[in-house]
Design an enzyme around this catalytic site. Structure first.
Site, mmCIF file in Angstrom:
data_model
loop_
_atom_site.group_PDB
_atom_site.id
_atom_site.type_symbol
_atom_site.label_atom_id
_atom_site.label_comp_id
_atom_site.label_asym_id
_atom_site.label_seq_id
_atom_site.Cartn_x
_atom_site.Cartn_y
_atom_site.Cartn_z
ATOM 1 C CE LYS A 21 -1.903 -1.098 3.975
ATOM 2 N NZ LYS A 21 -1.157 -2.327 4.321
ATOM 3 N NE ARG A 96 -3.972 -1.145 10.552
ATOM 4 C CZ ARG A 96 -2.926 -0.686 9.869
ATOM 5 N NH1 ARG A 96 -2.998 0.417 9.188
ATOM 6 N NH2 ARG A 96 -1.814 -1.367 9.883
ATOM 7 N NE ARG A 135 8.096 -2.624 6.110
ATOM 8 C CZ ARG A 135 6.805 -2.410 6.311
ATOM 9 N NH1 ARG A 135 6.064 -1.863 5.370
ATOM 10 N NH2 ARG A 135 6.257 -2.772 7.460
ATOM 11 N NE ARG A 168 6.805 -0.427 10.131
ATOM 12 C CZ ARG A 168 5.635 -0.429 9.496
ATOM 13 N NH1 ARG A 168 5.516 0.205 8.333
ATOM 14 N NH2 ARG A 168 4.593 -1.032 10.006
ATOM 15 N NE ARG A 179 2.628 -4.932 11.345
ATOM 16 C CZ ARG A 179 3.609 -4.705 10.464
ATOM 17 N NH1 ARG A 179 4.821 -5.214 10.673
ATOM 18 N NH2 ARG A 179 3.401 -3.960 9.420
HETATM 19 P P1 AP5 Z 1 4.980 -1.631 1.841
HETATM 20 O O1 AP5 Z 1 4.594 -0.799 0.672
HETATM 21 O O2 AP5 Z 1 5.798 -1.007 2.914
HETATM 22 O O3 AP5 Z 1 3.666 -2.361 2.432
HETATM 23 P P2 AP5 Z 1 2.424 -1.759 3.233
HETATM 24 O O4 AP5 Z 1 1.196 -2.423 2.675
HETATM 25 O O5 AP5 Z 1 2.451 -0.263 3.244
HETATM 26 O O6 AP5 Z 1 2.727 -2.411 4.648
HETATM 27 P P3 AP5 Z 1 2.841 -1.812 6.145
HETATM 28 O O7 AP5 Z 1 3.536 -2.869 6.958
HETATM 29 O O8 AP5 Z 1 3.449 -0.454 6.177
HETATM 30 O O9 AP5 Z 1 1.369 -1.773 6.522
HETATM 31 P P4 AP5 Z 1 0.745 -1.871 7.885
HETATM 32 O O10 AP5 Z 1 -0.645 -1.677 7.454
HETATM 33 O O11 AP5 Z 1 0.979 -3.038 8.728
HETATM 34 O O12 AP5 Z 1 1.535 -0.780 8.741
HETATM 35 P P5 AP5 Z 1 1.202 0.687 9.164
HETATM 36 O O13 AP5 Z 1 2.433 1.482 9.081
HETATM 37 O O14 AP5 Z 1 -0.032 1.183 8.465
HETATM 38 O O15 AP5 Z 1 5.741 -2.932 1.267
HETATM 39 C C1 AP5 Z 1 6.241 -3.924 2.167
HETATM 40 C C2 AP5 Z 1 7.592 -4.481 1.626
HETATM 41 O O16 AP5 Z 1 7.348 -5.161 0.388
HETATM 42 C C3 AP5 Z 1 8.649 -3.408 1.315
HETATM 43 O O17 AP5 Z 1 9.902 -3.924 1.649
HETATM 44 C C4 AP5 Z 1 8.536 -3.187 -0.205
HETATM 45 O O18 AP5 Z 1 9.778 -2.792 -0.775
HETATM 46 C C5 AP5 Z 1 8.139 -4.590 -0.675
HETATM 47 N N1 AP5 Z 1 7.268 -4.587 -1.853
HETATM 48 C C6 AP5 Z 1 6.233 -3.734 -2.142
HETATM 49 N N2 AP5 Z 1 5.649 -4.062 -3.304
HETATM 50 C C7 AP5 Z 1 6.328 -5.176 -3.758
HETATM 51 C C8 AP5 Z 1 6.178 -6.012 -4.914
HETATM 52 N N3 AP5 Z 1 5.253 -5.775 -5.834
HETATM 53 N N4 AP5 Z 1 7.018 -7.057 -5.052
HETATM 54 C C9 AP5 Z 1 7.975 -7.325 -4.125
HETATM 55 N N5 AP5 Z 1 8.168 -6.570 -3.018
HETATM 56 C C10 AP5 Z 1 7.341 -5.506 -2.828
HETATM 57 O O19 AP5 Z 1 0.780 0.476 10.678
HETATM 58 C C11 AP5 Z 1 1.717 0.171 11.690
HETATM 59 C C12 AP5 Z 1 1.025 0.142 13.046
HETATM 60 O O20 AP5 Z 1 0.453 1.441 13.330
HETATM 61 C C13 AP5 Z 1 -0.172 -0.810 13.166
HETATM 62 O O21 AP5 Z 1 0.238 -2.125 13.491
HETATM 63 C C14 AP5 Z 1 -0.979 -0.146 14.281
HETATM 64 O O22 AP5 Z 1 -0.417 -0.393 15.538
HETATM 65 C C15 AP5 Z 1 -0.820 1.325 13.980
HETATM 66 N N6 AP5 Z 1 -1.863 1.839 13.080
HETATM 67 C C16 AP5 Z 1 -1.686 2.401 11.847
HETATM 68 N N7 AP5 Z 1 -2.860 2.743 11.314
HETATM 69 C C17 AP5 Z 1 -3.823 2.394 12.224
HETATM 70 C C18 AP5 Z 1 -5.233 2.476 12.236
HETATM 71 N N8 AP5 Z 1 -5.924 2.981 11.194
HETATM 72 N N9 AP5 Z 1 -5.892 2.021 13.336
HETATM 73 C C19 AP5 Z 1 -5.227 1.525 14.382
HETATM 74 N N10 AP5 Z 1 -3.885 1.398 14.439
HETATM 75 C C20 AP5 Z 1 -3.185 1.839 13.358
#
Ligand code: AP5
Length: 222
Positions: A21, A96, A135, A168, A179
């Site tokens: 994403k 979420r 990552r 991270r 997660r």
């Molecule tokens: P990346 O693009 O970083 O993936 P992502 O979907 O953004 O994954 P995140 O882990 O950032 O999402 P998340 O939803 O768990 O974390 P968030 O920060 O929102 O890609 C991942 C990897 O794959 C990278 O290394 C990239 O290079 C690689 N890649 C990408 N595309 C590829 C492809 N096509 N082929 C191969 N490799 C590829 O949330 C973190 C924490 O914050 C949560 O756990 C929670 O505690 C809190 N939080 C955030 N938002 C909320 C909410 N709305 N409500 C409650 N808590 C929240």
């Protein structure tokens, strides 16, 4: 787009942790000239600065749990009240939970800003685990790299801004598994929520990053 050529871009990027994403939202927000609103990035910034919000959120994030809905909903309401959001936005990592989706619906209704589409990134669990544990993220601009599938040109250094890459805290295997479980239990129900409203579009999240980007453009109606 997302309701006709020239319409304002208001999208939600939905999918499990590691689905790509952030990778896609960062580039497409630049391309479309709208803010990339990522709750995870906003929370990590609050943690880094050491605000009260950051201290409260960190306890949940380190365990792979979700931060309470009320905290997140306030954060988004405040962010969407900023002037740049009038041009549109990509929401990444929000909503979420069903209560977050309901709060967003109410907020956008009050603003008379219809949501365009919700783009769901479909990726297998084995691939998610591989992506998250490999990552590395830039401390400065948040660009994500991967040790094998998207490596930086110089190890440990961001190609985009020269910042330092780090792993991270919540990308350890044990926390990633938590997660993914939290996603299945609390976030996956949003698929039906948005499908029933006719907003959901699914893109295959595996394959070349550029090919996925084209699929997202098509799914978004751009
Ligand atoms: P990346 O693009 O970083 O993936 P992502 O979907 O953004 O994954 P995140 O882990 O950032 O999402 P998340 O939803 O768990 O974390 P968030 O920060 O929102 O890609 C991942 C990897 O794959 C990278 O290394 C990239 O290079 C690689 N890649 C990408 N595309 C590829 C492809 N096509 N082929 C191969 N490799 C590829 O949330 C973190 C924490 O914050 C949560 O756990 C929670 O505690 C809190 N939080 C955030 N938002 C909320 C909410 N709305 N409500 C409650 N808590 C929240």
């Amino acid at each position: 787009m997302g309701g006709g050529a020239g319409a304002t871009i208001r999208l939600v990027f939905l999918g499990p942790p590691g689905a790509g994403k952030g990778t896609q939202a960062r580039e497409l927000a630049r391309e479309w000239g709208v803010p990339h609103v990522a709750t995870g990035d906003m929370l990590r910034e609050a943690v880094a600065v050491g605000t009260r919000l950051g201290r409260e959120a960190q306890r949940y994030m380190d365990q792979g749990a979700l931060v309470p809905d009320a905290v997140i909903i306030d954060l988004i309401a405040e962010r969407l009240s900023q002037p740049d959001a009038t041009s549109g936005f990509i929401l990444d990592g929000f909503p979420r939970t069903i209560p977050q989706a309901e709060a967003l619906e109410k907020l956008l209704k009050d603003l008379d800003w219809p949501l365009g589409r919700v783009i769901f990134f479909e990726v297998s669990q084995a691939e998610l685990l591989r992506r998250l544990t490999g990552r590395r993220v830039c401390r400065n601009c948040q660009t994500a790299f991967h040790l094998t599938s998207a490596p930086p040109k110089r190890p440990g250094v961001c190609d985009r801004c020269g910042g330092e890459l780090y792993q991270r805290e919540d990308d350890s295997e044990a926390t990633v598994l938590t997660r993914l479980k939290v996603y299945r239990e609390q976030t996956a129900p949003l698929l039906e929520y948005y499908r029933s409203r006719g907003l959901l579009r699914t893109v295959p999240g595996e394959g070349a990053i550029e090919a996925i980007r084209s699929a997202v453009r098509r799914a978004a109606g751009a």
